[in-house]
Scaffold this motif. Structure first.
Motif, short mmCIF file in Angstrom:
data_model
loop_
_atom_site.label_atom_id
_atom_site.label_comp_id
_atom_site.label_asym_id
_atom_site.label_seq_id
_atom_site.Cartn_x
_atom_site.Cartn_y
_atom_site.Cartn_z
N GLN A 35 47.17 -52.95 65.34
CA GLN A 35 47.90 -52.06 66.26
C GLN A 35 47.92 -50.62 65.74
OE1 GLN A 35 51.37 -54.61 66.17
NE2 GLN A 35 51.19 -55.06 68.34
N SER A 38 44.37 -49.12 65.91
CA SER A 38 44.02 -48.86 67.31
C SER A 38 44.66 -47.56 67.80
CB SER A 38 44.48 -50.03 68.18
OG SER A 38 44.26 -49.74 69.54
N ASP A 45 41.96 -52.60 72.26
CA ASP A 45 43.19 -52.89 73.01
C ASP A 45 43.98 -53.97 72.28
OD1 ASP A 45 45.16 -53.43 74.79
OD2 ASP A 45 43.85 -54.15 76.40
N PRO A 46 45.05 -53.57 71.58
CA PRO A 46 45.85 -54.55 70.83
C PRO A 46 46.42 -55.66 71.72
CG PRO A 46 46.54 -52.31 70.30
CD PRO A 46 45.59 -52.22 71.45
N GLN A 47 46.55 -55.36 73.03
CA GLN A 47 47.10 -56.34 73.96
C GLN A 47 46.23 -57.60 74.03
OE1 GLN A 47 50.18 -55.66 75.33
NE2 GLN A 47 50.08 -57.85 75.75
N VAL A 48 44.92 -57.44 73.82
CA VAL A 48 44.00 -58.58 73.84
C VAL A 48 44.34 -59.54 72.71
CG1 VAL A 48 41.57 -59.27 73.51
CG2 VAL A 48 42.12 -57.31 74.97
N ASP A 50 47.25 -59.62 71.11
CA ASP A 50 48.63 -60.06 71.32
C ASP A 50 48.68 -61.23 72.32
OD1 ASP A 50 51.35 -59.84 70.77
OD2 ASP A 50 51.71 -58.61 72.52
N THR A 51 47.92 -61.11 73.41
CA THR A 51 47.89 -62.16 74.43
C THR A 51 47.30 -63.45 73.87
OG1 THR A 51 47.68 -60.49 76.17
CG2 THR A 51 47.07 -62.75 76.75
N SER A 54 49.93 -65.03 71.75
CA SER A 54 51.00 -65.61 72.57
C SER A 54 50.59 -66.97 73.12
CB SER A 54 51.33 -64.69 73.76
OG SER A 54 51.87 -63.49 73.29
N ASN A 79 36.66 -56.16 71.14
CA ASN A 79 37.72 -55.33 70.56
C ASN A 79 37.76 -55.34 69.03
OD1 ASN A 79 39.70 -54.12 72.75
ND2 ASN A 79 38.98 -56.09 73.53
N SER A 201 56.59 -47.23 69.52
CA SER A 201 56.07 -47.20 70.88
C SER A 201 56.75 -46.12 71.68
CB SER A 201 56.25 -48.55 71.53
OG SER A 201 57.58 -48.98 71.36
#
Length: 201
Positions: A35, A38, A45-48, A50-51, A54, A79, A201
């Motif tokens: 994160q 990035s 994309d850190p969300q990739v 993170d998802t 999860s 990524n 953030s």
């Protein structure tokens, strides 16, 4: 650069679900490294990541969840930073974070328990490389290995892995409450295996 003898024997003695939780927790702890990189280097994309994490957590207690591993492997590959393209040291722990999740998903897909166990070594090697990068000491190879092994960041890593292992051994049922609270605890600690805090953030 790893934990004391007997540690990996204990990890290998865990059942498949316990091994997965152990590895997912270590991957979660590496996420802030990605994160921060990035954000600083404007890559990926850190969300990739993170998802994917999860869903991995959820897969432990939600038996109906079908994880499309191939899609996530593809997204994670896209990524994953290439150190050749960046001058910043942070590319290495970021790459390790992404690589660890890829390795874990591949191991789950191929049902290779040994590779799930290896996430522990990957996390420790991120720490070892970090210590090497920040240290300015003139030692021979053996003395330098000892220096890394006894460095406070490595001691913390070994202690955390030991505590995590004990916790999982003590909770073999891995019910939803246990898994959710473990995930919450790691995320709220907000510190990676090399002491990186979450970006504001």
């Amino acid at each position: 650069m790893t934990n004391k003898p007997g540690f990996f024997k204990r990890v290998k003695a865990l059942d498949l679900q316990q091994k997965k939780v152990f590895a997912i927790a270590l991957c979660q702890r590496m996420l802030p490294n990605y994160q921060l990189f990035s954000e600083v280097c404007e890559f990926g994309d850190p969300q990739v990541l993170d998802t994917a994490l999860s869903l991995l957590w959820q897969s432990i207690y939600d038996k109906k969840l079908k994880l499309n591993i191939d899609i996530y492997l593809e997204r994670l590959e896209l990524n994953t930073p290439d150190p050749a393209n960046f001058d910043a040291y942070g590319v290495y722990p970021a790459m390790d974070a992404s690589t660890a999740i890829i390795a874990l998903l591949s191991a789950i897909q191929g049902k290779v328990e040994e590779d799930i166990v290896n996430i522990s070594k990957l996390s420790s090697s991120t720490v070892a490389n970090y210590i090497e990068a920040i240290s300015d000491v003139d030692l021979d190879e053996e003395a330098f290995d000892d220096y890394i092994f006894n460095h406070e960041v490595m001691v913390e890593e070994k202690e955390l892995q030991g505590t995590l292992l004990q916790l999982i051994e003590d909770n073999p049922k891995l019910n939803a409450d246990f898994v959710k609270s473990l995930r919450k605890e790691i995320i709220e600690a907000g510190v990676s295996n090399i002491g990186i805090g979450l970006p504001e953030s």
